[in-house]
Design an enzyme around this catalytic site. Structure first.
Site, mmCIF file in Angstrom:
data_model
loop_
_atom_site.group_PDB
_atom_site.id
_atom_site.type_symbol
_atom_site.label_atom_id
_atom_site.label_comp_id
_atom_site.label_asym_id
_atom_site.label_seq_id
_atom_site.Cartn_x
_atom_site.Cartn_y
_atom_site.Cartn_z
ATOM 1 N N ALA C 521 0.811 -1.224 0.000
ATOM 2 C CA ALA C 521 0.000 0.000 0.000
ATOM 3 C C ALA C 521 0.843 1.273 0.000
ATOM 4 C CB ALA C 521 -0.967 0.016 1.184
ATOM 5 N N ALA C 705 8.231 13.806 2.195
ATOM 6 C CA ALA C 705 8.175 12.751 1.172
ATOM 7 C C ALA C 705 6.815 12.086 1.083
ATOM 8 C CB ALA C 705 9.234 11.691 1.484
ATOM 9 N N LYS C 706 6.500 11.595 -0.113
ATOM 10 C CA LYS C 706 5.375 10.667 -0.265
ATOM 11 C C LYS C 706 5.727 9.583 -1.273
ATOM 12 C CE LYS C 706 2.759 14.090 -2.977
ATOM 13 N NZ LYS C 706 1.504 14.832 -3.051
ATOM 14 N N VAL C 708 6.088 6.599 -4.271
ATOM 15 C CA VAL C 708 6.381 6.631 -5.710
ATOM 16 C C VAL C 708 6.311 5.252 -6.372
ATOM 17 C CG1 VAL C 708 8.896 6.439 -5.400
ATOM 18 C CG2 VAL C 708 7.995 7.501 -7.455
ATOM 19 N N GLY C 709 6.671 4.199 -5.655
ATOM 20 C CA GLY C 709 6.867 2.890 -6.294
ATOM 21 C C GLY C 709 5.661 2.368 -7.042
ATOM 22 N N GLU C 710 4.511 2.380 -6.400
ATOM 23 C CA GLU C 710 3.300 1.897 -7.070
ATOM 24 C C GLU C 710 2.784 2.936 -8.051
ATOM 25 O OE1 GLU C 710 0.714 -0.987 -4.936
ATOM 26 O OE2 GLU C 710 1.293 0.203 -3.195
#
Lengths: 286, 156, 751
Positions: C521, C705-706, C708-710
């Site tokens: 998630a 930060a937030k 990025v991967g998904e």
């Protein structure tokens, strides 16, 4: 020597093991297909005759009128051979487009032929060049067969249990040729359809004579007389006209009238032939 | 059957089933587990090693076939505690994520640079066309090799 | 703001040295004294009752056990649950006597070597009593053949905001599209593998490349009926997951074998096992209709989604709702109805997969957005800019706020950098007889954790040692993305200690503190990184406080640098370690902290992806010539790693757009069961992905930060399709747009 594996060092030893060869025994040249297939089928109990280092089958011999390619010559060796590029450009191109770098480093021309896959990339080239297959049996006797006869169906050849391909013989000619393929990805992909064209050129870059084989539209590459006829007199500098496109589609319709894939292949083959011709143009600097 | 071969510059002699895959021989008999198995059919390149200066998929080679040959695996690249230039470039450029394709990827690049010290981008791409990576999108891998080429050109 | 020393730097991952030299030990490389190997036997039929005669196979020398349905506990579970509170529909068993898909687990063979195991498998006699299979959503909906009890409908729910019917009345245009997305194989290069053994403390240890160690622990304890605290899950080095290794598939059965045999057992899969016998991205059919006015404002939207859930319930409800909820967070749509239904089919079950619903949902809605723009004769970027959410937007469904949304900026910056206007106006001039050129773009959004849906908190223990080193104990899982490096940068920054002196654990349920939801998630940088920042801040305050007390220095005079602490008016320097030791001596307390960090928010991450394509009108092959990804990331903790995520995400998305699909025939056979038949994008087909990061600080994220991967895998696929549609003037809504799909569209149009 292990009982399930033998790497014969000379013809005598090779003949000896061929004598005992049964349907559990497999000849390994490159091995890129064999090892995978044995594992996929869950075959554990087998014997191997390893000819991958059999020097006599690893040479390319350029004679005055013909080229003799050892059955264990690899794709990378074909691809990098300048003389092959000069005399059989389609073979260079087919070798170059088969599998990945790792596979081309091992896969052999003999293996590609014996596998007789519907989409085998060197096979239409061998057909187009009317190549002869030199076959040896366990008594050290030889027979020759046209490649196009040697391959009889999908995965089927006339090779008998005690026989082995030693080389493939192609007559030298002034013909020019090219190979093209279409898979579902740009590279490292199985041909959905492939094609070899061999041409004798006349004045003004016109095609005097054409031989076209299409692969993967039948159990083995099919000669495409409709396209050939259409290309005779064709000026290479031109693009394909509508008439030619129709003929190409008709050729595919004739080859696979009942297959769902025909709708795609009828269109794709136009691109395939175009790619093949543009390779010829490149080679001739047109 | 007794198999003799050079692995990472060391002579290895083993009594082994010659129909064993080179991949299994390296991993099981020699404990060289850097070479990975990802697809078992020569498609993913994770098992790439260099045999007599050529990159091959070790899942499609029997150990009997390489009897007497010279094998280079990922474990053999580091020399006297110094990483190979490709290993360094991969690390610096962030070309490594999960790392499972990395050994094979590096070996393919190594084989390329052995015969072609200054490859073009297309040649780099072509040499790793048989090495699948799901993490990086290949961009940083290609950049890592490009960096080596650039440094070589600058040093001339 | 003080200049940051670690955050924002492209620092090298420490694990990359071992990975580059082949020294890293993955589970498949592990060996234990007396270890056994195990392999699953997977069904070759999609729907069948199974009988297995194992007598001959048992005779194979070295075979220790062959387990079938008869031998295993009949405890039903739902592998998608990660904590007991989820209470999903539990319909899975570790081994089955009725196969419900090609690839279903029907036996486990355990022996002394891989060869032994494979030999025994070849000698098993398996009798299939075939039942009619249900393949595909169309057949599932008919309910003629029913896989479970009463209906193939596995889940159904809708979300309503405003009144779509009213919006429809006011609309000048209503644009409808129906599209499909395929089952996608995760294609982590490391095949699934798992090791189970007992440790000296009597734990049943499951050593596994997993995403949620506590989830593995829960299922193993449940299935074997042993206490949770006797099951120890150790997260092993992960050779890629992308969601594929999130739901425990091998763990319960290998734990069973190790428990029964009291031996270490390594369960391995080959590629075909992984493709057919694990999980895939859920296939969907999506119908979308959007009501707009002629000024270009979206008045309302209705999205109906049918999800192919596969043979078991797993994540049918979760993925359907995850998909639906994302549709409320990208555009400002006052009236929107979402109807989601999931169905059982006799195909492999759905599982978490990078993006989790977002790639499917946005795939079709983003094509629809382009179609609206076309209808309105507007530039698709301009149309989006009229409708995308703004900073501080509320989620109208009542879900957590959208946060510092910078998607409009992503689009604007991307348009400029990609030279969008000019390309869009002129690119078609390049098209000739054979090749058609086009540019297209799409937007996407994804979340930052579970807040608003599930418990989202993590516990962290942090300690500074007497040698200035620090340890951070937290239950995270590095999936290969470099999570540990990212978190170290946060820890180093907050503590002001050199990164090399910091160590961070990965999840080990016997040792690491509890984490509520694992590495899924898109929550790790945002939530776990937030926890580490919070803990670091508190620990550093404790250290400074200790220094003040010990040295009698007023707090405003204290300064720190790289593990040193000092009074700015004094030349005397102290290492953190000195203070740690003195503090322990004088105050009988350690320099450590434990805290439970609850995620404060769940903002949205955003991206816009731009692509230029060249379409071969004969072969249907598409070349992606150029692409640009613009990401609203809040702040990049490690830009190099962020770029890696975006480039890898693009590879995933391009695959979904062009090649990747599980091909399953009407009997349920998986035709694409190897990498030669399931093509992912390789090096020669992958364009260079240009990247622009919009870093504008997400208020609750660590250092802004937030995720990025998904996110990175959402927008590329529809952008490619939009570019193809622009090039050909088609309306392709089928993913992937294979050469056959493209040629078929061309034939339909007669171009």
């Amino acid at each position: 020597m292990s009982s399930n594996y033998i790497a014969p060092k000379n013809i005598e030893e090779l003949c000896m093991v061929l004598k005992d060869k049964d349907d559990r025994t497999h000849i390994i040249a490159g091995g890129t297909d064999l090892i995978i297939n044995l594992r996929k089928k869950g075959i554990i109990d087998y014997k191997i005759i390893d000819i991958s280092k059999f020097q006599r089958f690893k040479t390319i011999d350029f004679q005055e009128d013909r080229i003799i390619i050892g059955s264990c010559v690899t794709m990378i060796e074909l691809e990098n051979n300048e003389e092959i590029k000069k005399y059989i450009p389609a073979l260079t191109s087919a070798a170059y487009s088969l599998g990945s770098t790792q596979i081309r480093n091992k896969a052999t021309i003999g293996g590609n032929l014996v596998n007789a896959s519907q989409s085998g990339d060197t096979i239409p080239v061998l057909f187009a060049y009317d190549a002869d297959v030199r076959i040896m049996n366990s008594s050290n006797e030889y027979r020759y067969e046209k490649a196009s006869d040697f391959v009889s169906g999908i995965g089927q050849t006339s090779l008998r249990d005690d026989e082995i391909i030693t080389s493939i013989i192609i007559k030298k000619s002034d013909s020019i040729s090219a190979f093209s393929k279409i898979g579902s990805r740009k590279t490292v992909t199985i041909s959905k359809i492939n094609c070899c064209g061999k041409f004798d050129m006349g004045e003004e870059d016109r095609i005097n004579n054409a031989i076209i084989y299409l692969g993967a539209v039948g159990v083995k590459p099919v000669r495409s007389d409709l396209i050939e006829n259409e290309l005779i007199g064709f000026k290479l500098g031109q693009g394909l006209n509508d008439g030619m496109k129709k003929v190409i589609q008709l050729q595919i319709e004739n080859a696979i009238p009942n297959r769902n894939s025909k709708h795609y292949k009828k269109v794709a083959t136009i691109g395939l032939i175009e790619d093949m011709l543009s390779q010829v143009r490149g080679d001739l600097r047109i | 059957m007794i198999i003799k071969l050079m692995v990472n510059d060391k002579m290895v002699e083993r009594d082994v089933d010659p129909t064993k895959r080179l991949l299994d021989f390296l991993r099981e008999d020699l404990n060289l587990t850097g070479t990975k198995e990802g697809c078992s059919e020569g498609e993913c390149g994770a098992c790439t090693v260099i045999v007599n200066d050529k990159a091959v998929a070790s899942c499609c080679v029997l150990v009997g076939q390489v009897n007497g040959d010279n094998i280079l695996t990922i474990e053999g690249l580091e020399k006297n505690g110094e990483l190979d230039i490709i290993q360094k470039a991969f690390i610096e450029k962030g070309a490594i994520q999960c790392g499972f394709c990395t050994p094979g990827m590096i070996m393919s690049c190594k084989a390329l640079l052995m015969k072609n010290p200054k490859p073009t981008v297309d040649e780099i791409k072509r040499s790793i066309e048989g090495n699948l990576c799901r993490c990086t999108g290949y961009t940083k891998i290609i950049e890592a090799v490009q960096q080596i080429v650039e440094e070589r050109c600058n040093n001339e | 703001m003080k200049e940051l020393k670690y955050v924002g730097k492209s620092l090298v991952r420490e694990d990359s040295y071992d990975k580059a030299t082949g020294k890293t030990i993955y589970v498949g490389d592990m060996k234990r004294t007396d270890m056994l190997y195990a392999k699953l036997v997977l069904s070759e039929k999609a729907h069948a009752d199974i009988e297995i005669d194992r007598s001959e196979a048992m005779l194979v020398e070295g075979i220790e056990a062959i387990y079938t349905h008869e031998d295993v506990p009949k405890v039903f579970y739902n592998s998608a649950e990660w904590y007991p509170g989820i209470k999903g529909i539990r319909d899975e068993l570790i081994l089955n006597n009725r196969a419900r898909f090609v690839g279903d687990r029907i036996a486990l063979v355990v022996g002394s070597s891989k060869e032994t195991v494979e030999k025994a498998i070849s000698k098993l006699k398996i009798i299939y009593k075939e039942l009619k299979p249900v393949i595909g959503l169309k057949q599932a909906r008919k309910d003629e053949v029913i896989i479970k009890e009463n209906t193939n409908l596995a889940f159904s729910k809708s979300i309503n905001v405003g009144n779509y019917e009213e919006a429809l009345k006011k609309a000048d245009y209503v644009i409808k599209d129906i599209g499909t997305t395929p089952k996608v194989h995760h294609a982590a290069i490391e095949p699934h593998v798992c090791l189970a053994e007992f440790d000296y403390q009597g734990n049943l240890v499951i050593c596994t490349p997993c995403q949620v160690a506590t989830q593995v622990q829960m299922h193993v304890a449940n299935v074997l009926n042993i206490p949770l605290n006797k099951v120890r899950t150790v997260k092993a080095v992960m050779g890629g997951s992308f969601g594929g290794k999130s739901q425990p598939i091998l763990e319960p059965i290998v734990a069973f074998a190790a428990w029964k045999l009291n031996r270490a057992v390594l369960l391995y899969m080959d590629r075909t096992d992984v493709i057919t016998g694990t999980v895939s991205r859920n296939a969907t059919e999506i119908a979308v209709e959007t009501a707009v006015n002629k000024e270009g404002k979206i008045l309302g939207r209705k999205v109906e989604v049918r999800v192919d859930g596969g043979a078991y319930n797993t994540n049918a409800s979760n993925v359907t709702m995850a998909l639906g909820k994302k549709l409320y967070r990208l555009y400002d749509i006052p009236n929107q109805t979402f109807e989601g239904k999931a169905y059982y089919t006799n195909t492999l079950p759905g599982g978490t997969c990078r993006g989790y619903g977002s790639p499917q949902g946005h795939a079709v809605t983003e094509v629809n957005i382009d179609n609206i723009a076309k209808k309105l004769n507007m530039d698709p970027c301009e149309f989006r800019l009229l409708n995308l959410v703004d900073e501080g937007a509320k989620d109208l469904t009542g879900a957590p706020e959208i946060g510092n949304a910078k998607i409009k900026e992503c689009v604007k910056v991307g348009m400029e950098a990609f030279n969008w206007k000019e390309k869009r106006d002129t690119i078609k001039n390049k098209s000739a007889d054979r090749y058609a050129y086009g540019v297209g773009m799409a937007c996407g959004t994804h979340g930052n954790g579970y807040k608003g849906a599930y418990p989202d908190f993590t516990n962290v223990d942090m300690r500074i040692y007497a040698d200035e080193g620090a340890i951070v104990k937290i239950g995270v899982h590095d999936l290969g993305c470099g999570t540990i490096t990212t978190l170290k940068q946060i820890a180093a920054e907050t503590l002001d200690i050199n990164m090399e002196k910091i160590r961070i654990t990965e999840a080990d349920t016997f040792v690491t503190p509890y984490d509520s939801a694992g590495t899924q998630a898109s929550r790790v940088t945002y939530v776990c990184g937030g926890a580490i920042k919070e803990a670091g801040k508190k620990l550093k305050a404790k250290l400074i406080n200790a220094f003040c007390k010990l040295k009698n220095v007023p707090i405003e005079n204290v300064e720190t640098a790289n593990g040193y602490i000092y009074d700015k008016n004094s030349t005397e320097e102290h290492t953190y370690g000195d203070i740690v030791t003195e503090y322990e001596k004088h105050f009988s307390e350690s320099m450590s902290i434990s805290l439970e960090y609850k995620s404060p928010a769940n903002p949205a991450s955003f991206a816009a992806f731009f692509a230029e394509v060249k379409v071969d009108k004969y072969t249907g092959l598409v070349d992606v010539i150029d692409c640009l990804a613009v990401h609203d990331i809040g702040r990049a903790i490690n830009p190099m790693l962020v770029e890696g995520q975006i480039q890898g995400g693009a590879q995933f998305g391009l695959g979904m757009a062009l090649y990747e699909q599980m091909k399953i025939n009407k009997n349920g056979d998986v035709k694409s069961n190897s990498f030669s038949k399931y093509h992912i994008i390789n090096s020669t087909s992958m364009p260079k992905v240009k990247i622009i990061l919009i870093e504008d600080n997400e208020p609750y994220g660590p250092y802004g930060a937030k995720s990025v991967g998904e996110m990175a895998t959402v927008a590329p696929a529809p952008a490619i399709i939009n570019a193809i549609n622009f090039a050909l003037d088609t309306n392709i809504t089928t993913f992937p747009a294979t050469p056959e799909v493209i040629v078929n569209e061309i034939l339909k149009k007669g171009i």
